[in-house]
Design an enzyme around this catalytic site. Structure first.
Site, PDB file in Angstrom:
ATOM      1  CG  ASP A  13      -1.754  -1.245   1.352  1.00 59.73           C
ATOM      2  OD1 ASP A  13      -2.334  -1.671   0.339  1.00 59.73           O
ATOM      3  OD2 ASP A  13      -1.791  -1.824   2.457  1.00 59.73           O
ATOM      4  CE  LYS A  16       3.147  -2.633  -4.573  1.00 62.77           C
ATOM      5  NZ  LYS A  16       2.877  -2.362  -3.153  1.00 62.77           N
ATOM      6  N   GLY A  40      -3.734  -4.794  -5.060  1.00 62.01           N
ATOM      7  CA  GLY A  40      -4.603  -3.790  -5.668  1.00 62.01           C
ATOM      8  C   GLY A  40      -3.862  -2.552  -6.094  1.00 62.01           C
ATOM      9  CG  HIS A  41      -1.294  -1.780  -8.663  1.00 56.70           C
ATOM     10  ND1 HIS A  41      -0.733  -1.685  -7.414  1.00 56.70           N
ATOM     11  CD2 HIS A  41      -0.453  -2.555  -9.387  1.00 56.70           C
ATOM     12  CE1 HIS A  41       0.412  -2.376  -7.407  1.00 56.70           C
ATOM     13  NE2 HIS A  41       0.592  -2.918  -8.585  1.00 56.70           N
ATOM     14  CD  GLN A 224       0.760  -9.277  -2.140  1.00 62.04           C
ATOM     15  OE1 GLN A 224       1.699  -9.910  -2.622  1.00 62.04           O
ATOM     16  NE2 GLN A 224      -0.461  -9.400  -2.597  1.00 62.04           N
ATOM     17  CB  THR A 299      -6.964  -0.818  -3.957  1.00 59.38           C
ATOM     18  OG1 THR A 299      -6.214   0.377  -3.767  1.00 59.38           O
ATOM     19  CG2 THR A 299      -7.557  -0.822  -5.355  1.00 59.38           C
ATOM     20  CB  VAL A 300      -8.211  -5.696  -3.064  1.00 59.55           C
ATOM     21  CG1 VAL A 300      -8.954  -7.019  -3.119  1.00 59.55           C
ATOM     22  CG2 VAL A 300      -7.339  -5.521  -4.296  1.00 59.55           C
ATOM     23  CG  LEU A 332       6.746  15.049   1.421  1.00 60.69           C
ATOM     24  CD1 LEU A 332       7.519  14.407   2.566  1.00 60.69           C
ATOM     25  CD2 LEU A 332       7.705  15.778   0.482  1.00 60.69           C
ATOM     26  CB  THR A 414       4.009  16.171  -4.310  1.00 65.24           C
ATOM     27  OG1 THR A 414       3.794  16.489  -5.702  1.00 65.24           O
ATOM     28  CG2 THR A 414       5.498  16.209  -4.003  1.00 65.24           C
TER      29      THR A 414
END
Length: 430
Positions: A13, A16, A40-41, A224, A299-300, A332, A414
């Site tokens: 998480d 990515k 999940g993405h 992951q 996400t999933v 950030l 950012t």
């Protein structure tokens, strides 16, 4: 041009999706090499959000080839459903832009059921899995009884393999007080989806070798995070596959020399989903602040994530176990507005100071974080695209993170928007 491996440097998480999408525009081939549809993405392209679980990120970009490697466990019905969801959004997935390793193991309904039985049992250790059958599918793989993608091409032989698989699983189910599985039901489950999966089947190891020799850029997309690695993570509260960068080679069938730059996606604070140790976890006001500002929900699964301060000890360890060349520091902007920010720089274990996370479960639960406190910043970092756009204290924070983990920041994110990225070093450049 070198090939790039992207791994999460914490417990997953880390953001990515955005970074992989940003890199996939520069790649020719995007490869998933471990995990399953528990990952999940979320990709945002031209204002449209795409939620991917099993498919490589490259499939949503024209002209890119997505590859599911042998190290992935594939739920064939979840795969077809995800392809259909993308089709509804106008993204066509065909053998022209997706290939699946013929030797990838399959996730079956019996795996999902076993996962659920274990996680809801009143006995044993609860890992906090997504109950999608990932772990049981990997167990069958290493137990040499898995049904693989290639088995869908020979339905007569498939019946013998189902019998072999059920000799194990029906014994397990009897012990759990569950009804046995009829082999004909499992056969129909697989036969009904075979024609939809087989067109994507390929010898992925050979395909990738051809692309590599042709000078194509290959992006290896991890799922992951490295701290969930079955060997190097916070065992037993881990996933069921190797998530460190070395798995990119094993899980896709390329030699280790084909792996070039390793980019570690690293959140500016720390989160974790599920059970297990979390030395810097904050359960009060700070944790609520980070979770709310960072929209920390899976996400999933939609599960709320546990939140805490940045742990430089863990990331430094991951830099070593994954051979990370540089990191992409994400979120950030979530730290904007804090009066002070803490960073864990070491641990105290039974009265002595250590600079690593011990492997023993009991010791991991006892470590106490040693913090450094930095001054926060009040100006916003959200949307910054140049170093000069960042508050001085934010730059100081980033530089101190680099020093503590022993790896430079290659990209700085950012905001969730893909263009809100400060590029320091392009991982695809030699």
């Amino acid at each position: 041009m070198g090939n790039v491996v992207v791994v999460g440097s914490q417990w997953g998480d880390e953001g990515k999706g955005k970074i992989v999408d940003w890199l996939s525009e520069r790649a020719d081939v995007v490869v998933r090499f471990q995990g399953g549809h528990n990952a999940g993405h979320t990709l945002v392209i031209d204002g449209v959000s795409y939620k991917l679980s099993l498919l490589p990120s490259g499939v949503v970009r024209p002209g890119k080839l997505g590859v599911i490697g042998n190290g992935v466990v594939v739920d064939p019905h979840a795969l077809v459903a995800e392809i259909d969801r993308l089709a509804a959004q106008g993204v066509a997935v065909s053998p022209d832009n997706l290939r699946i390793a013929e030797n990838a193991a399959l996730i079956l309904s019996l795996h999902r059921e076993l996962d659920t039985f274990r996680e809801t049992s009143n006995s044993g250790t609860r890992i906090g899995t997504t109950k999608r059958g990932i772990g049981p599918a990997y167990e069958d793989k290493v137990g040499r009884r898995a049904i693989r993608v290639m088995d869908l091409a020979d339905l007569e032989v498939l019946r013998d393999k189902i019998d072999r698989l059920l000799s194990h699983h029906n014994a397990l189910r009897r012990g759990l007080g569950q009804a046995e599985i009829d082999p004909n039901v499992l056969y129909e489950e697989l036969a009904s989806v075979a024609d939809k999966v087989l067109p994507f089947m390929d010898s992925v190891w050979r395909l990738l070798d051809e692309h590599r020799k042709a000078g194509k850029r290959i992006l290896f997309e991890g799922a992951q995070g490295a701290l969930l690695d079955i060997d190097h993570g916070t065992y037993p509260f881990v996933t069921s596959s190797n998530t460190v960068a070395g798995q990119a080679a094993t899980g896709s069938g390329v030699g280790p020399g084909s792996v070039g730059y390793v980019l570690g996606i690293t959140k500016a604070y720390t989160t974790r989903v599920g059970e297990g140790p979390f030395p810097t976890e904050q359960t009060g006001e700070v944790g609520d602040f980070l979770g709310t500002r960072g929209h920390e929900f899976g996400t999933v699964t939609g599960r709320k994530r546990r939140c805490g301060w940045f742990d430089a000890v863990l990331v430094r360890q991951t830099v070593r176990t994954s051979g990370i060349h540089g990191i992409a520091l994400t979120k950030l902007d979530v730290l904007d507005g804090l009066e002070e920010i803490k960073i864990c720089v070491g641990y105290r274990l039974d009265g002595r100071e250590i600079d690593y996370l011990p492997a023993a479960q009991a010791a991991q639960a006892r470590v106490e974080p040693i913090y450094e406190t930095l001054e926060g910043w009040q100006d916003s970092t959200a949307g910054a695209r140049r170093w000069n756009d960042l508050p001085a204290q934010a730059v100081k924070y980033v530089r101190h993170v680099e020093e503590l983990i022993g790896a430079p920041v290659a990209l700085l994110s950012t905001s969730p928007e893909r263009d809100d990225t400060i590029l320091v070093q392009d991982p695809f450049q030699d």
